[in-house]
Design an enzyme around this catalytic site. Structure first.
Site, mmCIF file in Angstrom:
data_model
loop_
_atom_site.group_PDB
_atom_site.id
_atom_site.type_symbol
_atom_site.label_atom_id
_atom_site.label_comp_id
_atom_site.label_asym_id
_atom_site.label_seq_id
_atom_site.Cartn_x
_atom_site.Cartn_y
_atom_site.Cartn_z
ATOM 1 N N ARG A 215 34.731 38.263 -45.661
ATOM 2 C CA ARG A 215 34.821 39.040 -44.434
ATOM 3 C C ARG A 215 35.760 38.612 -43.396
ATOM 4 O O ARG A 215 36.419 37.349 -43.523
ATOM 5 C CB ARG A 215 33.222 39.078 -43.935
ATOM 6 C CG ARG A 215 33.127 37.635 -43.360
ATOM 7 C CD ARG A 215 31.528 37.316 -42.961
ATOM 8 N NE ARG A 215 31.268 36.051 -42.872
ATOM 9 C CZ ARG A 215 29.986 35.669 -42.794
ATOM 10 N NH1 ARG A 215 28.976 36.353 -42.915
ATOM 11 N NH2 ARG A 215 29.611 34.295 -42.513
ATOM 12 N N GLY B 282 24.089 34.235 -40.631
ATOM 13 C CA GLY B 282 22.919 33.408 -40.917
ATOM 14 C C GLY B 282 21.544 34.143 -40.039
ATOM 15 O O GLY B 282 20.527 33.490 -40.049
ATOM 16 N N GLY C 5 33.777 50.452 -4.081
ATOM 17 C CA GLY C 5 32.982 49.498 -4.134
ATOM 18 C C GLY C 5 31.829 49.653 -4.996
ATOM 19 O O GLY C 5 30.642 50.039 -4.654
ATOM 20 N N THR C 6 31.881 49.365 -6.384
ATOM 21 C CA THR C 6 30.825 49.696 -7.346
ATOM 22 C C THR C 6 29.569 49.005 -7.362
ATOM 23 O O THR C 6 28.429 49.503 -7.751
ATOM 24 C CB THR C 6 31.478 49.967 -8.830
ATOM 25 O OG1 THR C 6 32.051 48.613 -8.919
ATOM 26 C CG2 THR C 6 32.407 50.952 -8.906
ATOM 27 N N MET D 66 19.917 36.921 -40.950
ATOM 28 C CA MET D 66 18.950 37.722 -41.695
ATOM 29 C C MET D 66 18.892 36.943 -43.136
ATOM 30 O O MET D 66 19.488 35.717 -43.156
ATOM 31 C CB MET D 66 19.489 39.271 -42.041
ATOM 32 C CG MET D 66 19.331 40.046 -40.588
ATOM 33 S SD MET D 66 20.156 41.528 -40.943
ATOM 34 C CE MET D 66 21.782 41.353 -41.398
ATOM 35 N N SER E 283 39.012 52.482 -2.234
ATOM 36 C CA SER E 283 38.785 51.836 -3.471
ATOM 37 C C SER E 283 37.287 51.935 -3.579
ATOM 38 O O SER E 283 36.521 52.038 -2.646
ATOM 39 C CB SER E 283 38.970 50.370 -2.673
ATOM 40 O OG SER E 283 38.578 49.269 -3.783
ATOM 41 N N ARG F 163 20.710 39.177 -50.999
ATOM 42 C CA ARG F 163 21.435 38.850 -49.595
ATOM 43 C C ARG F 163 21.510 40.159 -48.895
ATOM 44 O O ARG F 163 21.701 41.214 -49.271
ATOM 45 C CB ARG F 163 22.857 38.603 -49.643
ATOM 46 C CG ARG F 163 23.024 37.174 -50.785
ATOM 47 C CD ARG F 163 24.311 36.796 -50.974
ATOM 48 N NE ARG F 163 24.615 35.708 -51.903
ATOM 49 C CZ ARG F 163 24.853 34.591 -51.534
ATOM 50 N NH1 ARG F 163 24.922 34.328 -50.432
ATOM 51 N NH2 ARG F 163 25.141 33.528 -52.671
ATOM 52 N N TYR G 279 44.382 51.313 -10.215
ATOM 53 C CA TYR G 279 44.112 49.909 -10.563
ATOM 54 C C TYR G 279 42.642 49.509 -10.567
ATOM 55 O O TYR G 279 41.784 49.979 -10.133
ATOM 56 C CB TYR G 279 44.864 49.150 -9.404
ATOM 57 C CG TYR G 279 44.186 49.129 -7.669
ATOM 58 C CD1 TYR G 279 43.188 48.329 -7.605
ATOM 59 C CD2 TYR G 279 44.616 50.208 -7.205
ATOM 60 C CE1 TYR G 279 42.639 48.311 -6.353
ATOM 61 C CE2 TYR G 279 43.840 50.264 -5.886
ATOM 62 C CZ TYR G 279 42.819 49.344 -5.381
ATOM 63 O OH TYR G 279 42.225 49.441 -4.379
ATOM 64 N N HIS H 206 26.213 26.373 -40.252
ATOM 65 C CA HIS H 206 25.559 27.668 -39.316
ATOM 66 C C HIS H 206 26.022 27.266 -37.984
ATOM 67 O O HIS H 206 26.481 28.203 -37.220
ATOM 68 C CB HIS H 206 24.271 27.677 -39.645
ATOM 69 C CG HIS H 206 23.422 28.546 -38.411
ATOM 70 N ND1 HIS H 206 22.980 27.846 -37.161
ATOM 71 C CD2 HIS H 206 23.151 29.820 -38.500
ATOM 72 C CE1 HIS H 206 22.682 28.812 -36.538
ATOM 73 N NE2 HIS H 206 22.632 30.219 -37.179
ATOM 74 N N ASP I 95 28.062 48.156 -4.397
ATOM 75 C CA ASP I 95 27.088 49.009 -3.684
ATOM 76 C C ASP I 95 26.863 50.089 -4.045
ATOM 77 O O ASP I 95 25.554 50.814 -3.735
ATOM 78 C CB ASP I 95 27.601 48.879 -2.179
ATOM 79 C CG ASP I 95 27.083 47.586 -1.403
ATOM 80 O OD1 ASP I 95 26.473 46.924 -1.791
ATOM 81 O OD2 ASP I 95 27.580 47.430 -0.061
ATOM 82 N N CYS J 54 37.038 47.757 -6.848
ATOM 83 C CA CYS J 54 37.316 46.250 -6.643
ATOM 84 C C CYS J 54 35.742 45.593 -6.740
ATOM 85 O O CYS J 54 35.651 44.508 -6.059
ATOM 86 C CB CYS J 54 37.669 46.135 -4.958
ATOM 87 S SG CYS J 54 36.590 46.944 -3.836
ATOM 88 N N ARG K 262 39.742 44.224 3.730
ATOM 89 C CA ARG K 262 38.534 44.817 4.091
ATOM 90 C C ARG K 262 37.923 44.259 5.648
ATOM 91 O O ARG K 262 37.769 42.978 5.636
ATOM 92 C CB ARG K 262 37.476 44.731 3.025
ATOM 93 C CG ARG K 262 36.398 45.533 3.659
ATOM 94 C CD ARG K 262 35.174 45.495 2.257
ATOM 95 N NE ARG K 262 34.790 43.963 2.256
ATOM 96 C CZ ARG K 262 33.631 43.583 1.539
ATOM 97 N NH1 ARG K 262 33.483 44.449 0.399
ATOM 98 N NH2 ARG K 262 33.094 42.336 1.491
ATOM 99 N N LYS L 215 29.310 43.089 -46.136
ATOM 100 C CA LYS L 215 29.235 42.127 -47.383
ATOM 101 C C LYS L 215 29.340 43.196 -48.545
ATOM 102 O O LYS L 215 30.316 42.814 -49.472
ATOM 103 C CB LYS L 215 28.019 41.475 -47.460
ATOM 104 C CG LYS L 215 27.945 40.517 -48.658
ATOM 105 C CD LYS L 215 26.786 39.415 -48.471
ATOM 106 C CE LYS L 215 27.071 38.625 -47.325
ATOM 107 N NZ LYS L 215 25.664 37.565 -47.286
#
Length: 882
Positions: free
Chosen positions: A338, A103, A772-773, A105, A770, A94, A858, A454, A775, A838, A616, A24
């Site tokens: 803004r 809205g 396997g995030t 603060m 690949s 303000r 990928y 608001h 696990d 994956c 798989r 602001k």
């Protein structure tokens, strides 16, 4: 030695000082710099806020010294004196953080009034009603924001006088009654606080600045920052600005406007205006304002000046602007600009249109759209081709469809939402304190307020449907009901709202699949041209594969074969395989499953032709395919109690024994993945045969395929070598039987820390990897996901031990470091080896950026996350240019 500068006059700042002056303050400075009509003022920096909070809410001496010096300059500019009896200077106080938090603060208007200066304001303007109205507003706002007295206590006083006078609106209350209201307000303050309302204007200013600084850590601001991932360390600036009065009569007013429609992105002035009002009246939704176009009828010269100013601001900032303004006695003043909050639909259209208009480049357009937000464009909408019996119609403030239980307060909305129930929050108007309920609501319906209230602004920012200003509903909070055209809706009854039309319906309505606009398709086309990462889909059925291709998938990165085993017609054969006592019995069961699996792979490979499909092999422990132990035990117990000793009981008892034999203390780390394949190689041989036979059939039909056979949960090259030999033996058999050669690859999923450390060895046998995030995160952090997410990850987030849930956003420092090591090892042994991800992280924007940075080929995600992943991959490429 020069002292540190904590206070900047508007003419000393510019738009680039956002972190210091807040959004602001920086924009007020910028508008001042380019010559727009901005009331003079100054900004106390966010650094001052952080210093104040760090010192246990104590001011540095220099902060107020510099504030008073700047206030003196304002007095010189205006010829008015702060607190003066005859010519008082009034200011607004303000908040303004670097990142817009509408809205969340606090704001105080008309500061500088007391029992003496209100008489000066009356004499100066010749308008007693105006002066008393300003003082009444100031006491109410200051008492609520600074002293913490409930807002509704003051509203009850006003409502009492409005009933007595038989008037509807605040501006209809005469001056003499306003004086009585002011006296009642002051009595209320004395009763609630034990002291008189502050008359010292410097005390008012100090306490107002303190309140704004402290509001950085109020509950609604903390919730908003957590929701939008805003840094807690930013702090808020405070803007002190000379008041411009919109409540001086019919030639005055206040408004909020957007330079384009923030709901759909159409290039049209979109906003609202209230005659004889102050700024908070519009935003708070206390009165339902008139459309901005009506300003042309009432004040045509001001309207034209405003139109011209909007054009200047949009071209200057090269983005849709959200503008607050006041008209005082026919003179326009700009109070804020803004970059406007907008729906995903609007964000896409505005970005593409601004490229066509020559305002921004394609790369800038891609960065303008929050990738996560376009998720809202992929969900179903109300079918307007069916006649809808609306019980009420309001303003279409934020598009989309919402259906759920009507609830009347934010706490209940939060509680039900946390329990997985769908709710629509129904309020006369929302306030910033309702933010926690809005987060968990499907949508918002308000009886009052306009398109820039608001509720509307917050709902649009969250991508939630909202209908505002629905004056046809009458809410009875005491009895927890609302009525609309004779229809009574109780709390807990199902309602539907259409944020695109403003309609409110009783019960649940029909929904249709979304359609994508020209601008949406154009933006994703630009994304594909900009990105390096391929985007694949996690898909287990032909239907999923078809949907994934429609949404732009470049292959399947994970096809989970275990999901195919759960179909009702197959489950008996799967259980027969599990209950088998020897290889021969197991083989017979697998022969029954083979046609099902072959058909599955045939349809998925055909649907995705000629793109790659990573299949798989069976991963979960076998007990997951057996009945629930507790339910089965109760069935056996019941039969024995009733002395029903039949063959079914014998089979159930055998099943119970097998469940007990297969049960594990920690199945996630147990007999699953490639360990199953090593223990029961005939299972993987059956699946390999099904894949190769399906591919061979398609080749004979001239359909090109590329299957990537994936071995799960490998930790050692020996595991992969053994299973690779088994699978290639099956392939050689098929090749001999059918006389065809197939193009396929064999690789593995990296899900264990040890696998990450030995990929150089594993890469000698694997043609692709690949990650396997899901696990890999569990095994790296030592977290059981099902337990951690429900029990202690929220505690870690609250105590800021973790910034994000590691199962939602990839842990770059821990899991990411292992991934980097794995990539380096694999590519050392096999340069150019295909590597991807994956897990669920494959569809999350921050995680996708990390995948780009570490050189993966990928990402793979659920079909409906594909557009998000495409845009995220493009943004990662643009933001990480070497």
């Amino acid at each position: 030695m020069s002292k540190h500068k904590y206070v900047f006059l508007f003419e000393e700042g510019n738009a680039d000082m956002r972190l210091l002056l807040g959004g602001k303050g920086a924009n007020l400075a910028e508008m001042t710099r380019i010559g727009l009509p901005v009331p003079p003022g100054f900004t106390i920096t966010a650094e001052a806020c952080n210093a104040y909070l760090a010192a246990q809410e104590q001011f540095q001496k220099e902060i107020m010294e510099q504030a008073y010096e700047s206030l003196f300059i304002l007095e010189k500019k205006t010829g008015k004196v702060f607190g003066d009896k005859s010519n008082p200077l009034l200011v607004s106080v303000r908040s303004g953080a670097a990142v817009s938090m509408p809205g969340m603060m606090d704001t105080i208007l008309n500061l500088g009034l007391n029992d003496d200066s209100v008489q000066g304001l009356k004499d100066l303007t010749g308008n007693d009603r105006f002066a008393q109205d300003c003082y009444r507003r100031f006491i109410q706002m200051f008492s609520n924001v600074v002293l913490g007295i409930e807002h509704n206590l003051f509203e009850e006083v006003v409502e009492k006088y409005k009933r007595r006078l038989n008037v509807i609106f605040d501006y209809e209350i005469p001056a003499e009654e306003l004086k009585l209201i002011i006296n009642d307000y002051k009595k209320l303050v004395k009763k609630e606080m034990g002291f008189d309302f502050p008359q010292d204007v410097r005390e008012q200013l100090v306490r107002a600045i303190q309140a704004v600084f402290t509001s950085w850590n109020n509950n609604r601001a903390i919730i908003y920052r957590r929701l939008n991932k805003i840094d807690d360390a930013l702090g808020t600036a405070v803007n002190i600005q000379c008041m411009a009065f919109g409540n001086m009569g019919d030639d005055s007013g206040t408004g909020v406007a957007f330079t384009r429609n923030p709901s759909n992105g159409v290039k049209e002035l979109y906003g609202e205006f209230l005659v004889n009002a102050q700024g908070e009246d519009v935003v708070a939704g206390i009165r339902t304002p008139m459309p901005i176009a009506r300003l042309k009828e009432k004040l045509p010269e001001v309207y034209q000046q405003f139109i011209d100013t909007c054009s200047v601001l949009e071209k200057h900032y090269q983005d849709l602007q959200d503008i607050e303004f006041t008209v005082e006695k026919g003179t326009l003043y700009m109070l804020q600009t803004r970059n406007g909050k907008r729906t995903a639909r609007a964000a896409v259209k505005v970005a593409v249109d601004m490229v066509a208009e020559g305002l921004i480049s394609r790369r800038e357009a891609l960065l303008r759209v929050d990738a996560e937000s376009i998720n809202t464009l992929l969900h179903r909408q109300i079918d307007n081709s069916i006649e809808l019996n609306a019980i009420a119609v309001g303003l279409p403030a934020s598009p989309g469809a919402a259906c759920g239980k009507a609830v009347f307060d934010a706490n209940l909305a939060e509680r039900l939402g946390q329990n997985g129930e769908k709710v629509v929050m129904v309020r006369n108007e929302t306030t910033p304190d309702d933010i926690h309920g809005i987060i968990y609501a499907e949508g918002v319906l308000t009886a009052r307020g306009g398109m820039t209230s608001h509720a509307a602004v917050v709902a649009r920012g969250m991508g939630k449907p909202c209908v505002c200003g629905c004056e046809g509903i009458n809410i009875d909070y005491n009895n927890r009901v609302f009525t609309a055209n004779g229809v009574v809706v109780k709390e807990g009854d199902i309602i539907s709202i259409d944020g695109a039309t403003g309609k409110v319906m009783q019960g649940e309505v029909a929904l249709i699949e979304p359609t994508f606009s020209y601008e949406f398709e154009t933006l994703l086309k630009w994304a594909d041209e900009a990105k390096r990462l391929q985007v694949r889909a996690n898909a287990d059925t032909p239907e999923d594969a078809v949907k994934a291709r429609e949404l732009g998938a470049e292959g399947i990165g994970l096809c989970r074969t275990e999901h195919m085993f759960m179909a009702q017609e197959r489950l008996p054969h799967v259980q027969e395989m599990i209950l088998a006592e020897n290889v021969e019995e197991r083989q017979r069961a697998l022969e029954k499953l083979l046609p099902f699996q072959r058909k599955d792979f045939y349809e998925i490979l055909k649907a995705m032709s000629p793109l790659p499909v990573t299949i798989r092999l069976l991963d979960p422990p076998l007990h997951e395919f057996l009945p629930d132990r507790e339910s089965l035990f109760l069935q056996v117990y019941d039969k024995k109690q009733r002395n029903i000793l039949d063959n079914e009981l014998f089979q159930q008892e055998e099943m119970l024994k097998k469940i007990d034999n297969l049960s594990e203390a920690n199945p996630m780390l147990g007999h699953r993945g490639c360990r199953l394949g090593l223990s029961y190689p005939e299972i993987y041989r059956m699946q390999a045969r099904a894949i190769f036979e399906a591919a061979a059939q398609l080749k004979q039909e001239n359909v090109k395929t590329f299957a990537e056979v994936e071995i799960p949960l490998v930790m050692d090259v020996g595991e992969l070598q053994f299973l690779k030999n088994e699978i290639f033996a099956v392939y050689e058999t098929i090749k001999k039987e059918l006389g065809v050669e197939l193009d396929f690859a064999l690789g593995t999923m990296i899900e264990l820390p040890r696998a990450c450390l030995v990929t150089e060895e594993i890469a000698e046998q694997a043609e692709f990897f690949s990650f396997g995030t899901n696990d890999l995160t569990q095994t790296t952090l030592g977290f059981s996901r099902d337990d951690a997410e429900g029990k202690f990850i929220p505690v870690y987030l609250e105590k800021k031990i973790m910034k994000d849930n590691p199962f939602a956003v990839l842990d770059r420092k821990g899991v990411g470091s292992l991934m980097k090591m794995a990539i380096a090892g694999a590519r050392k042994a096999r340069p150019g080896v295909m590597m991807g991800i994956c897990g669920e992280h494959g569809g999350e924007p921050d995680s996708i950026e990390f995948c780009h940075q570490i050189g993966l080929d990928y990402v793979s995600c659920s079909p409906y996350r594909i557009p998000i992943a495409r845009l995220s991959a493009a943004q990662a490429a643009i933001n990480n240019v070497n």
